[in-house]
Design a protein around this motif. Structure first.
Motif, PDB file in Angstrom:
ATOM      1  N   THR A  54      -0.419  10.025   0.955  1.00 55.51           N
ATOM      2  CA  THR A  54       0.602  10.978   1.360  1.00 55.51           C
ATOM      3  C   THR A  54       1.422  10.393   2.511  1.00 55.51           C
ATOM      4  O   THR A  54       1.292   9.212   2.848  1.00 55.51           O
ATOM      5  CB  THR A  54      -0.038  12.343   1.742  1.00 55.51           C
ATOM      6  OG1 THR A  54       0.995  13.308   1.935  1.00 55.51           O
ATOM      7  CG2 THR A  54      -0.867  12.251   3.003  1.00 55.51           C
ATOM      8  N   HIS A  55       2.316  11.220   3.051  1.00 59.22           N
ATOM      9  CA  HIS A  55       3.171  10.802   4.177  1.00 59.22           C
ATOM     10  C   HIS A  55       2.765  11.579   5.429  1.00 59.22           C
ATOM     11  O   HIS A  55       2.414  12.753   5.330  1.00 59.22           O
ATOM     12  CB  HIS A  55       4.634  11.131   3.886  1.00 59.22           C
ATOM     13  CG  HIS A  55       5.209  10.401   2.713  1.00 59.22           C
ATOM     14  ND1 HIS A  55       5.231  10.921   1.450  1.00 59.22           N
ATOM     15  CD2 HIS A  55       5.790   9.183   2.623  1.00 59.22           C
ATOM     16  CE1 HIS A  55       5.797  10.057   0.617  1.00 59.22           C
ATOM     17  NE2 HIS A  55       6.156   8.990   1.302  1.00 59.22           N
ATOM     18  N   VAL A  56       2.901  10.956   6.597  1.00 57.10           N
ATOM     19  CA  VAL A  56       2.626  11.677   7.845  1.00 57.10           C
ATOM     20  C   VAL A  56       3.439  11.094   8.999  1.00 57.10           C
ATOM     21  O   VAL A  56       3.651   9.882   9.071  1.00 57.10           O
ATOM     22  CB  VAL A  56       1.106  11.642   8.173  1.00 57.10           C
ATOM     23  CG1 VAL A  56       0.637  10.256   8.599  1.00 57.10           C
ATOM     24  CG2 VAL A  56       0.742  12.667   9.243  1.00 57.10           C
TER      25      VAL A  56
ATOM     26  N   THR B 157       6.135  -1.681   1.544  1.00 55.28           N
ATOM     27  CA  THR B 157       7.604  -1.755   1.482  1.00 55.28           C
ATOM     28  C   THR B 157       8.250  -0.376   1.537  1.00 55.28           C
ATOM     29  O   THR B 157       9.386  -0.239   1.966  1.00 55.28           O
ATOM     30  CB  THR B 157       8.066  -2.423   0.173  1.00 55.28           C
ATOM     31  OG1 THR B 157       7.557  -1.663  -0.928  1.00 55.28           O
ATOM     32  CG2 THR B 157       7.585  -3.859   0.084  1.00 55.28           C
ATOM     33  N   ASP B 158       7.566   0.660   1.025  1.00 54.44           N
ATOM     34  CA  ASP B 158       8.147   2.001   0.917  1.00 54.44           C
ATOM     35  C   ASP B 158       9.509   1.991   0.213  1.00 54.44           C
ATOM     36  O   ASP B 158      10.427   2.711   0.606  1.00 54.44           O
ATOM     37  CB  ASP B 158       8.256   2.681   2.296  1.00 54.44           C
ATOM     38  CG  ASP B 158       8.628   4.165   2.189  1.00 54.44           C
ATOM     39  OD1 ASP B 158       8.311   4.767   1.151  1.00 54.44           O
ATOM     40  OD2 ASP B 158       9.243   4.698   3.122  1.00 54.44           O
ATOM     41  N   VAL B 159       9.644   1.190  -0.838  1.00 50.80           N
ATOM     42  CA  VAL B 159      10.839   1.340  -1.696  1.00 50.80           C
ATOM     43  C   VAL B 159      10.861   2.774  -2.212  1.00 50.80           C
ATOM     44  O   VAL B 159       9.821   3.325  -2.567  1.00 50.80           O
ATOM     45  CB  VAL B 159      10.730   0.358  -2.899  1.00 50.80           C
ATOM     46  CG1 VAL B 159      11.723   0.726  -4.000  1.00 50.80           C
ATOM     47  CG2 VAL B 159      10.898  -1.080  -2.437  1.00 50.80           C
TER      48      VAL B 159
ATOM     49  N   ALA C 235       1.071   7.056   4.850  1.00 46.14           N
ATOM     50  CA  ALA C 235       2.278   6.270   5.057  1.00 46.14           C
ATOM     51  C   ALA C 235       2.957   6.680   6.354  1.00 46.14           C
ATOM     52  O   ALA C 235       3.101   7.872   6.630  1.00 46.14           O
ATOM     53  CB  ALA C 235       3.235   6.456   3.894  1.00 46.14           C
ATOM     54  N   HIS C 236       3.340   5.668   7.107  1.00 46.09           N
ATOM     55  CA  HIS C 236       4.158   5.758   8.335  1.00 46.09           C
ATOM     56  C   HIS C 236       3.362   5.913   9.630  1.00 46.09           C
ATOM     57  O   HIS C 236       3.348   4.995  10.426  1.00 46.09           O
ATOM     58  CB  HIS C 236       5.269   6.803   8.199  1.00 46.09           C
ATOM     59  CG  HIS C 236       6.146   6.531   7.018  1.00 46.09           C
ATOM     60  ND1 HIS C 236       6.873   5.368   6.931  1.00 46.09           N
ATOM     61  CD2 HIS C 236       6.370   7.214   5.873  1.00 46.09           C
ATOM     62  CE1 HIS C 236       7.519   5.357   5.778  1.00 46.09           C
ATOM     63  NE2 HIS C 236       7.221   6.464   5.115  1.00 46.09           N
ATOM     64  N   CYS C 237       2.775   7.085   9.916  1.00 45.20           N
ATOM     65  CA  CYS C 237       1.980   7.227  11.165  1.00 45.20           C
ATOM     66  C   CYS C 237       2.771   6.734  12.375  1.00 45.20           C
ATOM     67  O   CYS C 237       2.205   6.072  13.255  1.00 45.20           O
ATOM     68  CB  CYS C 237       0.667   6.446  11.067  1.00 45.20           C
ATOM     69  SG  CYS C 237      -0.332   6.830   9.615  1.00 45.20           S
TER      70      CYS C 237
ATOM     71  N   THR D   9       0.798  -1.233   0.000  1.00 45.23           N
ATOM     72  CA  THR D   9       0.000   0.000   0.000  1.00 45.23           C
ATOM     73  C   THR D   9       0.832   1.285   0.000  1.00 45.23           C
ATOM     74  O   THR D   9       0.263   2.373   0.069  1.00 45.23           O
ATOM     75  CB  THR D   9      -0.954   0.032   1.204  1.00 45.23           C
ATOM     76  OG1 THR D   9      -0.170  -0.107   2.398  1.00 45.23           O
ATOM     77  CG2 THR D   9      -1.985  -1.066   1.130  1.00 45.23           C
ATOM     78  N   HIS D  10       2.166   1.167  -0.088  1.00 45.61           N
ATOM     79  CA  HIS D  10       2.956   2.399  -0.181  1.00 45.61           C
ATOM     80  C   HIS D  10       4.331   2.113  -0.780  1.00 45.61           C
ATOM     81  O   HIS D  10       5.175   1.460  -0.162  1.00 45.61           O
ATOM     82  CB  HIS D  10       3.117   3.054   1.195  1.00 45.61           C
ATOM     83  CG  HIS D  10       3.908   4.335   1.128  1.00 45.61           C
ATOM     84  ND1 HIS D  10       3.398   5.488   0.583  1.00 45.61           N
ATOM     85  CD2 HIS D  10       5.179   4.631   1.482  1.00 45.61           C
ATOM     86  CE1 HIS D  10       4.308   6.446   0.632  1.00 45.61           C
ATOM     87  NE2 HIS D  10       5.407   5.950   1.162  1.00 45.61           N
ATOM     88  N   ILE D  11       4.547   2.611  -1.997  1.00 46.00           N
ATOM     89  CA  ILE D  11       5.813   2.347  -2.686  1.00 46.00           C
ATOM     90  C   ILE D  11       6.029   3.439  -3.739  1.00 46.00           C
ATOM     91  O   ILE D  11       5.068   3.978  -4.290  1.00 46.00           O
ATOM     92  CB  ILE D  11       5.809   0.920  -3.311  1.00 46.00           C
ATOM     93  CG1 ILE D  11       7.174   0.558  -3.902  1.00 46.00           C
ATOM     94  CG2 ILE D  11       4.698   0.749  -4.327  1.00 46.00           C
ATOM     95  CD1 ILE D  11       7.335  -0.942  -4.199  1.00 46.00           C
ATOM     96  N   HIS D  12       7.309   3.776  -3.979  1.00 39.72           N
ATOM     97  CA  HIS D  12       7.656   4.821  -4.953  1.00 39.72           C
ATOM     98  C   HIS D  12       8.378   4.165  -6.133  1.00 39.72           C
ATOM     99  O   HIS D  12       9.527   3.745  -5.967  1.00 39.72           O
ATOM    100  CB  HIS D  12       8.620   5.825  -4.318  1.00 39.72           C
ATOM    101  CG  HIS D  12       8.093   6.529  -3.101  1.00 39.72           C
ATOM    102  ND1 HIS D  12       7.728   7.854  -3.105  1.00 39.72           N
ATOM    103  CD2 HIS D  12       7.871   6.100  -1.822  1.00 39.72           C
ATOM    104  CE1 HIS D  12       7.315   8.211  -1.895  1.00 39.72           C
ATOM    105  NE2 HIS D  12       7.386   7.166  -1.096  1.00 39.72           N
ATOM    106  N   TYR D  13       7.742   4.125  -7.307  1.00 42.45           N
ATOM    107  CA  TYR D  13       8.458   3.462  -8.413  1.00 42.45           C
ATOM    108  C   TYR D  13       9.692   4.236  -8.864  1.00 42.45           C
ATOM    109  O   TYR D  13      10.704   3.628  -9.217  1.00 42.45           O
ATOM    110  CB  TYR D  13       7.484   3.111  -9.556  1.00 42.45           C
ATOM    111  CG  TYR D  13       7.425   4.008 -10.755  1.00 42.45           C
ATOM    112  CD1 TYR D  13       8.330   3.863 -11.810  1.00 42.45           C
ATOM    113  CD2 TYR D  13       6.436   4.978 -10.878  1.00 42.45           C
ATOM    114  CE1 TYR D  13       8.254   4.679 -12.931  1.00 42.45           C
ATOM    115  CE2 TYR D  13       6.363   5.792 -11.993  1.00 42.45           C
ATOM    116  CZ  TYR D  13       7.275   5.641 -13.014  1.00 42.45           C
ATOM    117  OH  TYR D  13       7.208   6.442 -14.132  1.00 42.45           O
TER     118      TYR D  13
HETATM  119 ZN   LIG Z   1       7.173   6.997   1.021  1.00 43.12          ZN
END
Ligand SMILES: [Zn+2]
Length: 440
Positions: free
Chosen positions: A238-240, A328-330, A277-279, A83-87
């Protein structure tokens, strides 16, 4: 079109141990929450699940000419949902030695600059999708870059592979290099046009994607909230609350906000199918607010450890009823493998004096992720009519895994071995809409 018709008519059956979830097993491994068939049959027709059940029961119901694919010493399950990854960060994975803000400045922003080139973006997109398939991830929620070319390239590749993907163009109009900034109006216009072009096309969904409250001006956050209102079925990502320095910066930028999360809330960006993402550095009021709004957290275990941002608190999330999924947040995370993410989630639980049961871990990596994205009627479980995206995990993938799974007495013990020792080597086959797409 002839090819599509053939596939639509095609019936196929896969025989082996089958695991899928109906709900969150919770801390006690609720037996009603999952189905495990030691000798099961998964029947697909036209790329969808036609039946799942004990092989002995279903085999006599099949036409004689149906191909039965056997998967011995393996477990079949729905494909992983990340549910959270950056290609665009495929080429910064494994770079580091810095914490979040320096890491972005030194590695990520210069790499993202290259995605204004559609040829480069397409090449990275293809490599990225191969890597997802190799790791058994059939659905992901993906950050592109600020460039609309990066979104077009990614969606074209995903559509050609008929994969179910969610992605969006980053909105970023401040506190980032000049060469990576959009403006309130260009960000709004590009997002709107991409959303109208891609959302609901094939198996693709669009996510409104402000990178963070630091890199979007108040006017841009307002415009993102406006878009969200106009397109209620679009997703948001988004990120938080990832890193303490980042949170201190947000506090300086938005002194009136109660918390980092409250900034997004005040612009109407908290709702169902919004993934935060993160929390990590949340207080309980933030978690309760997430739960009330229907938004879900993406717990990124590899990234928590690799960037050293902190440890996601699963027990506090459960106490507040805040749903979370695994990601994974690659490239902040150092692996494309959801199995390695589960292994790291397990270790984070241990460090926090908590426990992550293996059954719950695999729920989070499949149906839990699909639910967070509002896609649970399509992927993440084997209900009849669901899209047949599934994977085969090889219990003999390495000599050590074979040795340990052979000694495991229960399903939970086997799953824990796969989490603790597994990676892409364990994923022997990946199927998308019933078709094998495995890469060498
Ligand atoms: Zn991220």
């Amino acid at each position: 079109m002839a090819l599509r018709t053939d596939i639509a008519a095609q019936v196929c059956a896969h025989r082996g141990a089958i695991l899928h979830f109906r709900s969150d097993p919770g801390a006690r491994d609720d037996p009603a929450s999952f189905e495990f068939l030691e000798d099961g049959l998964l029947v697909t027709r036209g790329g969808h699940v036609a039946a799942v059940g004990p092989a002995q029961e279903l085999l006599p119901t099949l036409p004689a000419d149906v191909e039965i694919v056997g998967h011995a010493e393996s477990i079949l399950m729905p494909g992983f949902v990340d549910t959270h990854i950056h290609y665009p960060q495929t080429d910064v994975i494994g770079s580091g030695g810095r914490q979040l803000l320096d890491w972005l400045e030194d590695y990520t922003f210069p790499t993202e600059r290259r995605f204004s080139d559609p040829v480069y973006a397409a090449a990275v997109g293809e490599f990225f999708l191969d890597e997802l398939i190799r790791n058994g991830t059939t659905t992901a929620m993906v950050f592109c870059t600020v460039h609309r070319t990066s979104v077009d390239a990614f969606f074209h590749s995903a559509a050609a592979r008929q994969m179910r993907m969610v992605a969006g163009k980053i909105l970023m109009d401040r506190n980032s290099p000049e060469y990576l900034r959009d403006s309130v109006s260009s960000g709004e216009q590009d997002s709107r046009e991409l959303l109208q072009k891609w959302h609901g096309h094939e198996r693709l969904s669009y996510a409104i994607t402000p990178r963070s409250a630091i890199t979007s001006s108040e006017a841009q956050l307002q415009s993102a909230g406006q878009l969200a209102k106009e397109f209620p079925d679009a997703l948001i990502q988004t990120h938080v609350a990832e890193n303490l320095e980042e949170i201190a910066w947000v506090r300086r930028l938005f002194p009136q906000a109660r918390s980092y999360l409250d900034v997004y809330d005040s612009y109407g960006l908290l709702r169902e199918r919004a993934i935060y993402a993160h929390c990590i550095h949340f207080d309980q009021a933030d978690r309760v607010r997430m739960a009330q709004s229907g938004a879900a957290a993406a717990f990124c275990p590899c990234s928590n450890l690799y960037l050293g941002s902190g440890l996601f608190d699963m027990a506090a999330a459960d106490d507040a009823g805040m749903p979370f999924s695994i990601a994974t947040d690659v490239g902040g995370g150092n692996s494309f493998s959801m199995l390695r993410s589960l292994g790291d989630a397990y270790k984070i639980a241990q460090l926090s004096r908590q426990h992550l049961s293996p059954l719950r871990a695999f729920y989070l990596a499949t149906l839990g992720g699909a639910r967070a994205l509002g896609l649970e009627d399509r992927v993440g479980q084997f209900t009849v009519g669901a899209e047949a995206d599934f994977i085969v995990l090889d219990l003999r993938a390495t000599p050590l895994i074979a040795r340990r799974t052979a000694q495991s007495r229960t399903l939970a013990e086997k799953l824990l071995v796969l989490m603790a020792l597994g990676d892409d080597r364990v994923v022997s086959h990946t199927y998308v809409l019933g078709r094998e797409v495995s890469v060498a």
